[in-house]
Design a protein around this motif. Structure first.
Motif, PDB file in Angstrom:
ATOM      1  N   LEU B  49       0.897  -1.107   0.081  1.00 36.24           N
ATOM      2  CA  LEU B  49       0.259  -0.013  -0.029  1.00 36.24           C
ATOM      3  C   LEU B  49       1.014   1.152  -0.107  1.00 36.24           C
ATOM      4  N   LEU B  50       1.926   1.066   0.849  1.00 29.20           N
ATOM      5  CA  LEU B  50       2.741   2.464   0.833  1.00 29.20           C
ATOM      6  C   LEU B  50       3.554   2.710  -0.507  1.00 29.20           C
ATOM      7  N   PHE B  51       3.943   1.514  -1.150  1.00 23.42           N
ATOM      8  CA  PHE B  51       4.566   1.462  -2.497  1.00 23.42           C
ATOM      9  C   PHE B  51       3.641   2.250  -3.285  1.00 23.42           C
ATOM     10  N   VAL B  52       2.639   1.763  -3.520  1.00 23.18           N
ATOM     11  CA  VAL B  52       1.724   2.256  -4.525  1.00 23.18           C
ATOM     12  C   VAL B  52       1.099   3.614  -4.259  1.00 23.18           C
ATOM     13  N   PHE B  53       0.689   3.995  -2.873  1.00 25.86           N
ATOM     14  CA  PHE B  53       0.105   5.216  -2.673  1.00 25.86           C
ATOM     15  C   PHE B  53       1.034   6.280  -2.184  1.00 25.86           C
ATOM     16  N   ILE B  54       2.034   5.940  -1.564  1.00 26.28           N
ATOM     17  CA  ILE B  54       2.940   6.868  -1.143  1.00 26.28           C
ATOM     18  C   ILE B  54       4.177   6.922  -2.188  1.00 26.28           C
ATOM     19  N   GLY B  55       4.449   5.916  -2.833  1.00 24.63           N
ATOM     20  CA  GLY B  55       5.702   5.742  -3.789  1.00 24.63           C
ATOM     21  C   GLY B  55       5.628   6.776  -4.625  1.00 24.63           C
ATOM     22  N   ILE B  61       8.338  10.275 -11.647  1.00 28.29           N
ATOM     23  CA  ILE B  61       8.102  10.274 -13.052  1.00 28.29           C
ATOM     24  C   ILE B  61       6.684   9.673 -13.335  1.00 28.29           C
ATOM     25  N   GLU B  62       6.214  10.552 -14.604  1.00 24.84           N
ATOM     26  CA  GLU B  62       4.692  10.502 -14.758  1.00 24.84           C
ATOM     27  C   GLU B  62       4.722   8.879 -15.438  1.00 24.84           C
ATOM     28  N   PRO B  63       3.806   8.247 -14.738  1.00 27.29           N
ATOM     29  CA  PRO B  63       3.630   6.704 -15.671  1.00 27.29           C
ATOM     30  C   PRO B  63       3.228   6.705 -17.048  1.00 27.29           C
ATOM     31  N   ASP B  89       8.357   4.508 -17.855  1.00 26.14           N
ATOM     32  CA  ASP B  89       9.296   3.853 -16.437  1.00 26.14           C
ATOM     33  C   ASP B  89       8.339   2.997 -16.023  1.00 26.14           C
ATOM     34  N   THR B  90       8.780   1.569 -15.756  1.00 25.01           N
ATOM     35  CA  THR B  90       8.157   0.397 -15.175  1.00 25.01           C
ATOM     36  C   THR B  90       7.790   0.608 -13.600  1.00 25.01           C
ATOM     37  N   MET B  91       8.658   1.219 -12.887  1.00 25.76           N
ATOM     38  CA  MET B  91       8.245   1.497 -11.445  1.00 25.76           C
ATOM     39  C   MET B  91       7.112   2.538 -11.441  1.00 25.76           C
ATOM     40  N   ALA B  92       7.215   3.328 -12.309  1.00 27.21           N
ATOM     41  CA  ALA B  92       5.810   4.288 -11.853  1.00 27.21           C
ATOM     42  C   ALA B  92       4.979   3.650 -12.475  1.00 27.21           C
ATOM     43  N   ARG B  93       4.814   2.971 -13.370  1.00 28.69           N
ATOM     44  CA  ARG B  93       3.708   2.355 -13.893  1.00 28.69           C
ATOM     45  C   ARG B  93       3.163   1.207 -12.805  1.00 28.69           C
ATOM     46  N   MET B  94       4.298   0.610 -12.218  1.00 32.72           N
ATOM     47  CA  MET B  94       3.818  -0.499 -11.176  1.00 32.72           C
ATOM     48  C   MET B  94       3.021   0.274 -10.174  1.00 32.72           C
ATOM     49  N   MET B  95       3.514   1.367  -9.725  1.00 31.58           N
ATOM     50  CA  MET B  95       2.746   2.370  -8.669  1.00 31.58           C
ATOM     51  C   MET B  95       1.498   2.692  -9.038  1.00 31.58           C
ATOM     52  N   ALA B  96       1.196   3.379 -10.294  1.00 27.73           N
ATOM     53  CA  ALA B  96      -0.073   3.496 -10.759  1.00 27.73           C
ATOM     54  C   ALA B  96      -0.943   2.490 -10.728  1.00 27.73           C
ATOM     55  N   GLY B  97      -0.405   1.416 -11.390  1.00 23.95           N
ATOM     56  CA  GLY B  97      -1.195   0.212 -11.783  1.00 23.95           C
ATOM     57  C   GLY B  97      -1.637  -0.327 -10.620  1.00 23.95           C
ATOM     58  N   GLY B  98      -0.686  -0.440  -9.364  1.00 20.54           N
ATOM     59  CA  GLY B  98      -1.045  -1.057  -8.112  1.00 20.54           C
ATOM     60  C   GLY B  98      -2.244  -0.267  -7.503  1.00 20.54           C
ATOM     61  N   GLN B  99      -2.152   1.067  -7.700  1.00 16.58           N
ATOM     62  CA  GLN B  99      -3.472   1.707  -7.120  1.00 16.58           C
ATOM     63  C   GLN B  99      -4.826   1.232  -7.895  1.00 16.58           C
ATOM     64  N   THR B 100      -4.719   1.198  -8.770  1.00 14.69           N
ATOM     65  CA  THR B 100      -6.008   0.580  -9.599  1.00 14.69           C
ATOM     66  C   THR B 100      -6.224  -0.935  -9.083  1.00 14.69           C
ATOM     67  N   SER B 101      -5.333  -1.574  -9.343  1.00 14.02           N
ATOM     68  CA  SER B 101      -5.507  -3.012  -9.441  1.00 14.02           C
ATOM     69  C   SER B 101      -5.808  -3.328  -7.618  1.00 14.02           C
ATOM     70  N   ILE B 102      -5.287  -2.692  -6.935  1.00 18.84           N
ATOM     71  CA  ILE B 102      -5.623  -3.166  -5.407  1.00 18.84           C
ATOM     72  C   ILE B 102      -7.000  -2.493  -5.248  1.00 18.84           C
ATOM     73  N   ALA B 103      -7.324  -1.443  -5.658  1.00 17.71           N
ATOM     74  CA  ALA B 103      -8.744  -0.828  -5.507  1.00 17.71           C
ATOM     75  C   ALA B 103      -9.592  -1.741  -6.029  1.00 17.71           C
ATOM     76  N   VAL B 104      -9.520  -2.039  -7.474  1.00 19.62           N
ATOM     77  CA  VAL B 104     -10.481  -2.798  -7.929  1.00 19.62           C
ATOM     78  C   VAL B 104     -10.602  -4.045  -7.595  1.00 19.62           C
ATOM     79  N   GLY B 105      -9.460  -4.604  -7.022  1.00 20.26           N
ATOM     80  CA  GLY B 105      -9.492  -6.055  -6.445  1.00 20.26           C
ATOM     81  C   GLY B 105     -10.169  -5.956  -5.156  1.00 20.26           C
ATOM     82  N   LEU B 106      -9.886  -4.881  -4.186  1.00 21.18           N
ATOM     83  CA  LEU B 106     -10.669  -5.122  -3.048  1.00 21.18           C
ATOM     84  C   LEU B 106     -12.024  -4.789  -3.018  1.00 21.18           C
ATOM     85  N   THR B 107     -12.194  -3.690  -3.897  1.00 21.14           N
ATOM     86  CA  THR B 107     -14.154  -3.287  -3.919  1.00 21.14           C
ATOM     87  C   THR B 107     -14.558  -4.493  -4.622  1.00 21.14           C
TER      88      THR B 107
END
Lengths: 566, 311, 335
Positions: B49-55, B61-63, B89-107
């Motif tokens: 959560l920290l990685f994707v939301f605080i990261g 870098i813009e994803p 940049d893959t790291m920026a995309r992993m962070m942005a992607g994680g926000q969506t994936s975790i939100a979608v996954g949990l809800t």
């Protein structure tokens, strides 16, 4: 044999030593993979590329197009022209003569009545024939005698080589399909799945959307060909896995339509098991700028003339700036590789018709685009980084079909447009919906409920007359026509309509070329932004030779000459 | 089998009468803490959560920024996780992607779980509802998913986009679609358990003293079907993340330049030979997140079960 | 139980009619079109003629009842004729696929073997892995075996088959060259050697799908076993002096099977439905591929027929599951 070699010219002669030693079936078994599988072998019932190409192994026509777009007599003795009297002086009829010694794979002779029947089969009002456009304007097909077929048109036809030419309108056997006219076409499953043809192969087993097993036609007119004795034509999977099965595992010898990332394909080819073949026809990946207003608030008048013109895309300055901001060479490098060339024309080929007036767009010029917009007073007035035109911010919705290469192109163009102050929202739509044409769906490319859309279009054969007539004012998709129509970007210019009419009257080839180029230039300034002239990309095993790839006809058009290297 | 919740309620005061009143959830937490796997899972989940939301606040870098000269690069200082075929940049995309994936996954998982549990409990407990609810479940199971999604998109995308914006609208659409099409297994499993539970002695006993239905369900039945629900929850998150990627591939999901973990994994699959690290990041992120949720679930189930907590 | 079964079977008829009508509506409403796959060079008038000849433009209710009549009357008769050789089939039309213009039932029959081979085998493999995995994981909770099992099953479930399939191909077909990457549907098993060939071509898709199925079932089994292992009756059984094997494998397992039976019964119809992605990756071209291509090309008769058969199986297997609950736990009753 002699006639054929002469026509094939230098290429065939160069291959002659190997060909002389080979005999029918000597190359053994050929494995072809098409990642979209054919659903029938009757090209008149399904006009998809996969059906047309797979049936071209079995069914043939009077003439085919080689890799240069030139016609090669196939079942015909020669190509009829006005000079040799085959085409009437008033351009209203064409007379074909069938070459000697051609039989169907069941041993019976091919006669002119088979051609007459084929015409009746496809033009039957209840049949729903997918290739009916090839018989447009044909009022009669007659058998003058057993060997001679005369086609009569309802008007002077400067380019009469549509019916029975190319892989899309091959001749089918009257005896086999006699009971299958019109609404009864679907009842003839055995005939549709195993047509008797004059071609190099005959069907042993057909499994729709899966696999075809073929073997050499014992009654084929060239006694030494085809060199392959049997063929497996497998379908299914995706482009990457098809390429893998040729280039990496070697299970297959030929893979078609490898629309995939060129870096991956090049990496596979570098292993040396396969070669990548490319052929260019008339396909152009292009961006259409909606000339009408797609604002959802307009309701039913959305994207129609009644809804009014687009708030800013009708301004040629904006269109020009958008075109200048695009680096076409980079799009080609990233998405198409050898299978694409940057282009500024919506009509890029044949050479006669290709304009050079717009070639300035080949070089990206973002500062120029910014200067152009600034100069026209289209600037960012409220400091949000997006320019306004008459108070309307330049925000566009950019849609296309779902496809990895197209999504990469979208991302690149979005960034370039952002640099010149145009904001882009991307949307991709499943191809079956986007190209489906269902009037109830908001997502079809004809409805164009977006500002900008991107896809590829082309025309069949080598004559652009019908294609250029796509952009007549009256051909706009609109609710009254169930959203059918080919003028997708809703372009309307009376001067253009006049040029279309003039072209239909003109027979002189050079004059036709001039007219086509002029029309092309009107379109690309700036309701269409052409991006890439696309070719077909295929992979063949390194051990396969004799392949000459044509994008003007079936890629498999000369499969009878394919063979395994010794 | 005894009425577990009741016993805790009665037993706790008598044993710990000398202590100040303590919230039951502290007991749950105490038990949870003893579960090593659960603590590890919770730790990793918080880290994610920290990685994707605080990261993104640190790694700025813009994803969606394309740096075409840096395309297909392996991990380096400038791009710790490498770049994709357009130089994003893959790291920026992993962070942005994680926000969506975790939100979608949990809800989506929560929605499916609530629907499934509700239908399952009602069908299992009330005989009159059983037929109707289970036939509805059959209907949903038999429905061809893709045409259903196409129809939903056609009917609802534009109104939602108008009301919630392109991304918010699609988020709602995706979460609802995944939730509504994946509750059936939970419902059937829960119903089966309830069918068996309601003939057990403790339920019969509770009923004989006149416990009303809603209390029967919340106090006696639900706590006893926690295990399968927890399993469904874990599987549901994985399912939602993967389904989302399938949807966006079909053009039914987020815009194509909007990264999600499932989509990153899908796009990277073709690059398995050239840039193997591209599949590793999203593949690991999805698996480890699901694994951590699984352990949290395990710990939670143990902690919520008074028979275990007592020991 | 017998009266319950009969009542459910009778009730299944209106249920299926309703389900089939809902499916039909959805499929008809969905914006795919039978002419979508054609090249853009084919003009709109021709497309409209094609649609007309397919009967796409008839009123929806008319189309539905035409299909229903063929589905419940003509097609079964054709099936009987095909199976027994009796001349009972009517001469009239059959359910015709838009894409192939051939009877839909023939397509389904043609695709059954590869789907059963691949998806069916993978299901059996999945169950065979899941049972011991679930039992041992629960019995030795938090042992190394349990931890490794949990890890593998979570990875197996959360890594999608579109990735594992390609990974397997890259490792076993490209690098090692052990197995073919393309499934040969025309291959026939006649002797030992051809059986080995068949085994080689199904092993990768079976493992990919089997891993996925095993993960799911083993998780439910493990959770349910854990619940039961703490119950009083287990203590009683042990106190009675029953062997540990009997306690775990007979008493606990039997009582833990309810969720497992549910999940298995839920997924058996899916065996018939095929596995869309796995079939695509390995080019198995079974029912799953038939369905996805039909959906993409707006082939309503195929989508409708396959979905209907699928619905019949779902209704049937949910009944079977309900009957099995009664067998596993005799206290459950429906009357």
């Amino acid at each position: 044999m002699k006639r054929y070699s002469l026509l094939l010219g230098a290429t065939a002669l160069a291959l002659a030593p190997a060909a002389a030693m080979a005999e029918r079936g000597s190359s053994g078994h050929l494995n072809i993979i098409y990642w979209q599988a054919p659903s029938t072998l009757n090209p008149y019932l399904s006009g998809g590329t996969k059906e047309v190409e797979s049936s071209s192994l079995i069914l043939e026509s009077m003439a085919r197009f080689d890799e240069t777009g030139a016609m090669v007599p196939w079942l015909a003795e020669s190509i009829p022209t006005v000079e040799n009297g085959g085409v009437s002086a008033d351009l209203t009829s064409i007379t074909w003569t069938i070459a000697d010694g051609i039989t169907w794979s069941d041993g019976s002779a091919l006669t002119a009545s088979d051609f007459v029947f084929t015409w009746q089969y496809c033009t039957h009002p209840e049949g729903g024939c997918a290739q009916a456009a090839n018989y447009d304007g044909v009022t009669a097909v007659e058998a003058v005698d057993d060997k001679t077929v005369r086609i009569t048109f309802n008007a002077p036809t400067p380019f009469p080589y549509t019916a029975f030419v190319g892989s899309e309108s091959p001749v089918i056997q009257a005896a086999q399909f006699a009971e299958c006219l019109g609404a009864r076409a679907p009842e003839c499953t055995d005939a549709n799945f195993g047509p008797i043809g004059t071609g190099p192969f005959k069907v042993d087993e057909f499994r729709p959307n899966d696999v075809i097993e073929l073997s050499a036609n014992p009654n084929f007119r060239f006694p030494d060909r085809p060199y392959f004795g049997t063929v497996t034509f497998k379908g299914g999977g995706d482009a990457t896995s098809a390429a893998r099965s040729v280039c990496e595992t070697g299970e297959f010898d030929y893979a078609w339509n490898l629309q995939m990332d060129p870096t991956i394909l090049a990496g596979m080819a570098a292993q040396g098991r396969c070669a990548i073949e490319v052929a260019f026809g008339t396909s152009v990946e292009r961006i259409h700028l909606n000339q009408t207003n797609p604002d959802p608030a307009l309701g039913d008048a959305r994207s129609t003339v009644e809804g009014g013109p687009h708030p800013f895309l009708t301004n040629p300055i904006i269109g020009q700036a958008m075109s200048m901001a695009i680096d076409r060479a980079l799009i080609v490098e990233i998405g198409y590789g050898a299978g694409g060339k940057p282009t500024c024309n919506v009509l890029p080929a044949p050479d006669l018709y290709a304009s050079t007036a717009n070639d300035g767009c080949l070089v990206q010029d973002i500062p120029g685009a910014i200067a152009l917009l600034d100069g026209a007073g289209i600037v960012d007035t409220n400091g949000d980084g997006i320019r306004e035109y008459n108070g309307v911010p330049l925000r566009v919705l950019y849609q296309t079909s779902t496809n990895a290469v197209r999504q990469d192109t979208q991302a690149l163009i979005k960034q370039w447009w952002a640099e010149i102050g145009i904001d882009t929202e991307l949307r991709n739509i499943d191809a079956s919906v986007f190209f489906g044409g269902d009037p109830a769906s908001p997502d079809t490319f004809q409805k164009f409920y977006a500002d900008i859309e991107m896809y590829t279009n082309n025309f069949a054969g080598v004559d652009p007359q019908a294609y250029m007539a796509s952009w007549l004012c009256g051909d706009m998709p609109r609710p009254q026509s169930q959203w059918q129509g080919s003028n997708i970007q809703r372009f309307c210019d009376p001067a253009y309509d006049a040029l279309v009419a003039e072209m239909a009257r003109t027979a002189d080839l050079n004059e036709r070329g001039r007219l086509a180029r002029e029309m092309n230039d009107m379109l690309v300034r700036y309701s269409i932004i052409p991006l890439v002239h696309r070719g077909g990309v295929s992979a063949r095993a390194a051990t396969l030779e004799g392949h000459r790839m044509s994008d003007w006809d079936s890629e498999l058009w000369n499969i009878m000459d394919w063979r395994r290297t010794q | 089998m005894t009425d577990t919740a009741d016993r805790t309620a009665k037993a706790a005061p008598s044993l710990e009468a000398y202590r100040p009143p303590r919230n039951q959830w502290w007991d749950v937490w105490d038990q949870f803490k003893t579960h090593k796997g659960a603590l590890f899972g919770l730790g990793f989940f918080v880290f994610t959560l920290l990685f994707v939301f605080i990261g993104p606040l640190i790694w700025t870098i813009e994803p969606q920024y394309i740096d075409i000269r840096a395309r297909n690069a392996g991990p380096s200082l400038a791009h710790p996780m490498g770049t994709d075929q357009l130089g994003r940049d893959t790291m920026a995309r992993m962070m942005a992607g994680g926000q969506t994936s975790i939100a979608v996954g949990l809800t989506a998982m929560a929605l499916a779980l609530v629907l499934g549990t509700l239908v399952g409990v009602l069908a299992g407990y009330f005989k009159r509802l059983d037929g109707l609810l289970m036939r509805t479940t059959d209907l949903f199971l038999a429905m061809p998913l893709l045409p259903l999604l196409l129809v939903t998109i056609m009917l609802f995308r534009d109104p939602l986009r108008a009301n919630f914006g392109p991304e918010g609208g699609i988020f709602i659409l995706i979460v609802v679609m995944i939730g509504v099409t994946s509750w059936m297994q939970t419902a059937r499993v829960v119903r089966a358990e309830v069918l068996a539970l309601k003939e057990r002695e403790f339920v019969l006993a509770a009923r004989s003293i006149g416990t009303p239905s809603h209390r029967m369900i919340t106090r006696h039945l639900l706590p006893n079907v926690m295990s399968p629900i927890m399993v469904s929850a874990t599987l549901g998150i994985a399912n939602a993340i993967i389904t989302e990627s399938a949807l966006s591939f079909l053009g039914l999901g987020f815009p194509s330049d909007f990264p999600t973990w499932g989509r990153l994994l899908f796009d990277a699959t073709d690059w398995l030979m050239q840039n193997p690290e591209r599949v590793i990041w999203p593949g690991m992120a999805i698996s480890l997140t699901v694994l951590s949720v699984n352990y949290i679930g395990d710990g939670l189930r143990d902690a919520l079960d008074p028979r275990i907590r007592g020991r | 139980m017998l009266t319950y079964t009969i009542r459910r079977l009778i009730l299944a008829i209106p249920t299926l009619l309703f389900i089939s009508f809902v499916i039909f509506l959805i499929v008809k409403l969905s914006p795919s079109d039978p002419t979508a796959g054609l090249p853009l060079t084919i003009p709109p008038e021709v497309r409209e003629q094609i649609r007309e000849s397919l009967g796409v433009n008839d009123p929806v209710v008319v189309q539905y009842f035409k299909w229903l009549k063929l589905m419940v009357w003509d097609e079964p008769l054709h099936f009987i004729e095909g199976a027994t050789g009796w001349q009972v089939a009517p001469d009239g039309p059959r359910i015709i696929s838009y894409q192939t213009r051939s009877p839909v039932m023939d397509l389904i029959v043609q695709r059954m073997p590869q789907t059963l081979w691949v998806v069916g085998t993978s299901y059996i493999v999945g169950i065979l892995i899941a049972l011991p995995l679930g039992i041992i994981s629960a019995y030795k909770q938090y042992s190394v075996f349990d931890q490794v099992g949990t890890f593998i099953s979570m990875v197996g479930f959360s890594v999608p088959t579109f990735f594992t399939g390609v990974l397997f191909i890259v490792i076993f077909a490209v690098t090692l060259g052990w197995f073919p990457s393309v499934y040969d549907t025309t291959h026939e098993v006649t002797d030992w050697d051809s059986f080995v060939v068949q085994l080689k071509q199904i092993i990768m898709p079976v493992m990919v799908l089997g891993l996925y199925n095993a993960s799911q079932i083993s998780r439910y089994l493990r959770a349910s076993m854990l619940d039961n292992l703490n119950q009083d009756y287990v203590r009683t059984a042990r106190a009675k002096g029953l062997g540990e094997k009997t306690v775990v494998l007979v008493h606990v397992l039997k009582n833990s099977m309810i969720p497992v039976v549910t999940v298995i019964a839920l997924n058996v119809p899916a065996v018939f439905g095929g596995a869309i992605i796995t079939e695509q990756v390995f080019k198995v071209n079974g029912i799953g591929q038939l369905l996805i291509i039909a959906i993409q090309s707006g082939d309503v008769p195929v989508v409708q027929t396959v979905s209907f058969i699928f619905a019949v199986l779902i209704v049937l297997f949910s009944l079977i599951a309900d009957i099995l609950y009664g067998v596993l736990d005799p206290r459950i009753r429906y009357d």
